[in-house]
Design an enzyme around this catalytic site. Structure first.
Site, short mmCIF file in Angstrom:
data_model
loop_
_atom_site.label_atom_id
_atom_site.label_comp_id
_atom_site.label_asym_id
_atom_site.label_seq_id
_atom_site.Cartn_x
_atom_site.Cartn_y
_atom_site.Cartn_z
N LYS A 1 9.70 -0.88 11.57
CA LYS A 1 10.08 -1.60 12.79
C LYS A 1 9.23 -2.85 12.98
O LYS A 1 9.73 -3.94 13.28
CB LYS A 1 9.94 -0.69 14.01
N ALA B 1 6.45 1.02 16.93
CA ALA B 1 6.08 2.41 17.25
C ALA B 1 7.28 3.32 17.07
O ALA B 1 8.43 2.88 17.22
CB ALA B 1 5.55 2.51 18.68
N ASP B 2 7.00 4.56 16.77
CA ASP B 2 8.06 5.56 16.66
C ASP B 2 7.48 6.91 17.06
O ASP B 2 6.32 7.20 16.78
CB ASP B 2 8.62 5.64 15.24
N THR B 3 8.29 7.71 17.72
CA THR B 3 7.88 9.03 18.18
C THR B 3 8.83 10.07 17.63
O THR B 3 10.05 9.90 17.70
CB THR B 3 7.86 9.09 19.72
N GLY C 1 3.65 7.22 15.89
CA GLY C 1 3.06 6.30 14.93
C GLY C 1 3.08 4.90 15.49
O GLY C 1 4.03 4.51 16.17
#
Length: 191
Positions: free
Chosen positions: A52, A68-70, A105
């Site tokens: 991203k 960011a990623d969850t 992350g």
């Protein structure tokens, strides 16, 4: 100071950065979010955050970009976002009364360096009745959230306990992100 860009359309991430008074713009990433089935959860969340950030940085090389990623993990299996009502109900029944992990992350990129890290928080859910699950799903809240719940909204009533960073469960570990941004010479606006 270089411009700061959040590579996410998540209203929660936007709110969190605003809470710390950062000045930033939002550019949504169109990065491919497919995962390899044999990836460990921590590798997956770091990969997604980096993809991203890189996608937006390619269009804005003068900026500092946060990606960011969850993800939600139950029994070492990544649980995605529900595709429909039945998927949300099934996910919540699976989480009911159980402990799971939420990993967020974060990747921060500039022309001179890249930093990536992840945060893991354990979440314990209450035993949920079918009625509680149905009412929660009817609220519409589960549909854009990993694991079918949002801890910052009505989903707070489903969570018995957390061990770790609350903000990471929301989608951005604030303190860790702020400290990382300092190394890029990015600081919040003064009060």
């Amino acid at each position: 100071m270089k411009p700061l860009i959040l590579a996410s359309s998540s209203p929660r991430r936007k709110e969190l950065l605003q809470q710390l008074r950062y000045q930033f713009t939002i550019r949504t990433s169109e990065a491919d979010e497919r995962l390899e089935p044999d990836w460990r959860p921590e590798d997956a969340v770091l990969h997604l955050s980096r993809k991203k950030a890189e996608a937006v940085f390619a269009m804005h090389p003068e900026a500092v970009v946060i990606g960011a990623d969850t993800i939600v993990v139950v029994d070492d299996v990544i649980v995605g976002k529900p595709s429909n009502r039945q998927a949300a109900v099934t996910m919540l029944k699976h989480l009911s009364g159980r402990r799971h992990q939420v990993l967020t992350g974060v990747t921060i990129i500039s022309a001179r360096k890249t930093t990536s890290f992840y945060n893991q928080t354990d979440v314990q859910m209450y035993d949920l009745s079918d009625k509680e699950i149905d009412q929660y799903v009817e609220s519409g809240e589960p549909f854009d959230k990993a694991g079918s719940y949002g801890i910052q909204g009505l989903g707070a009533m489903l969570v018995k306990q957390i061990h770790g960073d609350y903000y990471s469960v929301m989608g951005l570990p604030l303190a860790e992100t702020a400290r990382a941004l300092q190394t890029f010479s990015i600081t919040p606006l003064p009060s």
